[in-house]
Scaffold this motif. Sequence first.
Motif, mmCIF file in Angstrom:
data_model
loop_
_atom_site.group_PDB
_atom_site.id
_atom_site.type_symbol
_atom_site.label_atom_id
_atom_site.label_comp_id
_atom_site.label_asym_id
_atom_site.label_seq_id
_atom_site.Cartn_x
_atom_site.Cartn_y
_atom_site.Cartn_z
ATOM 1 N N SER A 203 0.824 -1.206 0.000
ATOM 2 C CA SER A 203 0.000 0.000 0.000
ATOM 3 C C SER A 203 0.863 1.262 0.000
ATOM 4 O O SER A 203 0.572 2.230 -0.722
ATOM 5 N N LYS A 204 1.929 1.262 0.783
ATOM 6 C CA LYS A 204 2.804 2.436 0.846
ATOM 7 C C LYS A 204 3.579 2.627 -0.462
ATOM 8 O O LYS A 204 3.802 3.758 -0.897
ATOM 9 N N LEU A 205 3.966 1.522 -1.084
ATOM 10 C CA LEU A 205 4.617 1.621 -2.393
ATOM 11 C C LEU A 205 3.642 2.184 -3.429
ATOM 12 O O LEU A 205 4.015 3.011 -4.261
ATOM 13 N N ALA A 206 2.383 1.741 -3.357
ATOM 14 C CA ALA A 206 1.368 2.244 -4.282
ATOM 15 C C ALA A 206 1.144 3.740 -4.090
ATOM 16 O O ALA A 206 0.936 4.482 -5.063
ATOM 17 N N GLU A 207 1.209 4.202 -2.844
ATOM 18 C CA GLU A 207 1.059 5.637 -2.567
ATOM 19 C C GLU A 207 2.188 6.442 -3.190
ATOM 20 O O GLU A 207 2.027 7.628 -3.491
ATOM 21 N N LEU A 208 3.336 5.787 -3.367
ATOM 22 C CA LEU A 208 4.473 6.459 -4.016
ATOM 23 C C LEU A 208 4.383 6.372 -5.533
ATOM 24 O O LEU A 208 5.201 6.964 -6.239
ATOM 25 N N GLY A 209 3.412 5.622 -6.036
ATOM 26 C CA GLY A 209 3.251 5.477 -7.483
ATOM 27 C C GLY A 209 3.884 4.222 -8.048
ATOM 28 O O GLY A 209 4.047 4.092 -9.264
ATOM 29 N N ILE A 210 4.240 3.279 -7.163
ATOM 30 C CA ILE A 210 4.870 2.032 -7.604
ATOM 31 C C ILE A 210 3.872 0.892 -7.434
ATOM 32 O O ILE A 210 3.513 0.527 -6.325
ATOM 33 N N GLU A 211 3.412 0.352 -8.546
ATOM 34 C CA GLU A 211 2.423 -0.723 -8.531
ATOM 35 C C GLU A 211 3.082 -2.067 -8.850
ATOM 36 O O GLU A 211 3.982 -2.148 -9.676
ATOM 37 N N ASP A 212 2.611 -3.099 -8.204
ATOM 38 C CA ASP A 212 3.018 -4.483 -8.497
ATOM 39 C C ASP A 212 4.519 -4.719 -8.364
ATOM 40 O O ASP A 212 5.084 -5.568 -9.072
ATOM 41 N N ALA A 213 5.172 -4.002 -7.460
ATOM 42 C CA ALA A 213 6.607 -4.237 -7.249
ATOM 43 C C ALA A 213 6.828 -5.512 -6.444
ATOM 44 O O ALA A 213 7.828 -6.198 -6.628
ATOM 45 N N ILE A 214 5.894 -5.816 -5.557
ATOM 46 C CA ILE A 214 6.012 -7.023 -4.727
ATOM 47 C C ILE A 214 4.922 -8.004 -5.136
ATOM 48 O O ILE A 214 3.741 -7.669 -5.121
ATOM 49 N N ARG A 215 5.341 -9.174 -5.525
ATOM 50 C CA ARG A 215 4.388 -10.207 -5.939
ATOM 51 C C ARG A 215 4.638 -11.469 -5.134
ATOM 52 O O ARG A 215 5.749 -11.711 -4.669
ATOM 53 N N SER A 216 3.594 -12.235 -4.977
ATOM 54 C CA SER A 216 3.705 -13.476 -4.206
ATOM 55 C C SER A 216 3.358 -14.670 -5.078
ATOM 56 O O SER A 216 2.608 -14.550 -6.055
ATOM 57 N N LYS A 217 3.906 -15.808 -4.705
ATOM 58 C CA LYS A 217 3.637 -17.059 -5.411
ATOM 59 C C LYS A 217 3.505 -18.159 -4.377
ATOM 60 O O LYS A 217 4.381 -18.320 -3.519
ATOM 61 N N ARG A 218 2.418 -18.875 -4.451
ATOM 62 C CA ARG A 218 2.141 -19.917 -3.477
ATOM 63 C C ARG A 218 3.277 -20.935 -3.440
ATOM 64 O O ARG A 218 3.701 -21.453 -4.469
ATOM 65 N N GLY A 219 3.804 -21.188 -2.255
ATOM 66 C CA GLY A 219 4.875 -22.151 -2.091
ATOM 67 C C GLY A 219 6.262 -21.589 -2.332
ATOM 68 O O GLY A 219 7.259 -22.236 -1.994
ATOM 69 N N ALA A 220 6.342 -20.373 -2.902
ATOM 70 C CA ALA A 220 7.653 -19.765 -3.194
ATOM 71 C C ALA A 220 7.943 -18.570 -2.303
ATOM 72 O O ALA A 220 9.086 -18.321 -1.939
ATOM 73 N N GLY A 221 6.907 -17.793 -1.972
ATOM 74 C CA GLY A 221 7.105 -16.628 -1.115
ATOM 75 C C GLY A 221 6.835 -15.325 -1.839
ATOM 76 O O GLY A 221 5.914 -15.237 -2.664
ATOM 77 N N TYR A 222 7.654 -14.323 -1.544
ATOM 78 C CA TYR A 222 7.493 -12.988 -2.128
ATOM 79 C C TYR A 222 8.732 -12.599 -2.924
ATOM 80 O O TYR A 222 9.846 -13.040 -2.621
ATOM 81 N N MET A 223 8.518 -11.757 -3.936
ATOM 82 C CA MET A 223 9.629 -11.256 -4.742
ATOM 83 C C MET A 223 9.448 -9.761 -4.998
ATOM 84 O O MET A 223 8.334 -9.285 -5.229
ATOM 85 N N PHE A 224 10.557 -9.018 -4.920
ATOM 86 C CA PHE A 224 10.556 -7.610 -5.309
ATOM 87 C C PHE A 224 11.062 -7.530 -6.754
ATOM 88 O O PHE A 224 12.198 -7.908 -7.041
ATOM 89 N N TYR A 225 10.206 -7.039 -7.670
ATOM 90 C CA TYR A 225 10.560 -6.934 -9.082
ATOM 91 C C TYR A 225 11.194 -5.572 -9.345
ATOM 92 O O TYR A 225 10.526 -4.535 -9.282
ATOM 93 N N SER A 226 12.476 -5.570 -9.662
ATOM 94 C CA SER A 226 13.171 -4.307 -9.904
ATOM 95 C C SER A 226 12.625 -3.588 -11.140
ATOM 96 O O SER A 226 12.674 -2.364 -11.216
ATOM 97 N N THR A 227 12.086 -4.360 -12.089
ATOM 98 C CA THR A 227 11.554 -3.734 -13.303
ATOM 99 C C THR A 227 10.336 -2.859 -13.023
ATOM 100 O O THR A 227 10.046 -1.929 -13.767
ATOM 101 N N ALA A 228 9.629 -3.123 -11.927
ATOM 102 C CA ALA A 228 8.478 -2.292 -11.573
ATOM 103 C C ALA A 228 8.901 -0.877 -11.258
ATOM 104 O O ALA A 228 8.151 0.079 -11.492
ATOM 105 N N VAL A 229 10.108 -0.726 -10.739
ATOM 106 C CA VAL A 229 10.640 0.605 -10.458
ATOM 107 C C VAL A 229 11.209 1.218 -11.732
ATOM 108 O O VAL A 229 10.980 2.379 -12.036
ATOM 109 N N ALA A 230 11.927 0.415 -12.496
ATOM 110 C CA ALA A 230 12.563 0.922 -13.717
ATOM 111 C C ALA A 230 11.538 1.388 -14.727
ATOM 112 O O ALA A 230 11.721 2.391 -15.406
ATOM 113 N N GLU A 231 10.398 0.648 -14.778
ATOM 114 C CA GLU A 231 9.370 0.996 -15.766
ATOM 115 C C GLU A 231 8.699 2.297 -15.432
ATOM 116 O O GLU A 231 8.196 2.994 -16.287
ATOM 117 N N ASP A 232 8.650 2.623 -14.105
ATOM 118 C CA ASP A 232 8.047 3.894 -13.699
ATOM 119 C C ASP A 232 8.977 5.033 -14.064
ATOM 120 O O ASP A 232 8.586 6.151 -14.250
#
Length: 232
Positions: A203-232
Motif C-alpha cells: 500500500s505504501k509503495l502504491a502511494e508512491l506510485g509504484i504498482e506491483d513491485a512485490i508479488r507473491s507465489k504460493r509455495g515460493a514466497g514474495y519477490m521484489f521486481y526491480s523492473t516495476a521501479v525501472a518501468e516507472d
Amino acid sequence: MYKLMLIEDDALLGELIQDHLERYGYVVNQPVSFTNIVEEFTRLQPDLVLLDINLPYYDGYYLCRSIRKQSTVPILITSARSQELDQIMAIELGADDYITKPFTFEMLQSKVKATLRRVYGEYAIKESSNTCIGALCLEANTLTITYDEKKRELSKNEYKLLKKLMDQHDSFVSREELIEEVWDSVTFVDDNTLTVNMTRIKSKLAELGIEDAIRSKRGAGYMFYSTAVAED
C-alpha cells in the motif's frame, strides 16, 4: 536492564506476569491509574510495552495509536480476542506482535526477549547507508522510503521486510525466511502477521506510485521486481 510497561487490568494475571518477567531481570512497571496511561508512558519511557486490549476507560487500540504518535517503542498486544480482524487492527495501528490469551509465561518471556533483541540488541538495525533500486531508496536512519520526491514512513518490521526483499530483488524469498528475519521464530508467529505487514508495504509503495513491485507465489514466497521501479 530493560524497563517494561505492563498494561493489564486483571490484577492477578498482571501480578503473575510481573513476577515471572522480573525473575529474568526485567524491571516491570504497571500503571497506577488506567485514566492516565499515556501520561505514565511518557513519564516512564519504557523499552517495551505489553498491552491488553480490553481495558477500562480506553481500550488497547486507542492506547496503541496514542503511544505510536510519540514513540517507536515495541508494543506487544496480549489479548483473549483471537479473531483475525483484531490482530489485523492491532498491527495496522502499529503493534509489533500479537499474543493470544491464554499463553504460557515461558512463551511470553520468549516473545519479550526476541523483540528486545531485535530492536535493541544483536539484530537491531545498524545500517547507516541506504538501499536503493533505481530512484527508490530505503533509508535506514529514518525508516522511510522515498521515490519521485515522495516519502513514506515505515515501521521497523516493514523496513526489515522490504530491505530483505530489495536486497534479494528478482528472487523469491520464502515466507519462513521473511518471518525469521523479523520475528526470529516461525513457531510463535501467526502467518497472517506477515501477510498484514506485506499488505501495508504494498500500500505504501502504491502511494508512491509504484504498482506491483512485490508479488507473491504460493509455495515460493514474495519477490521484489526491480523492473516495476525501472518501468516507472
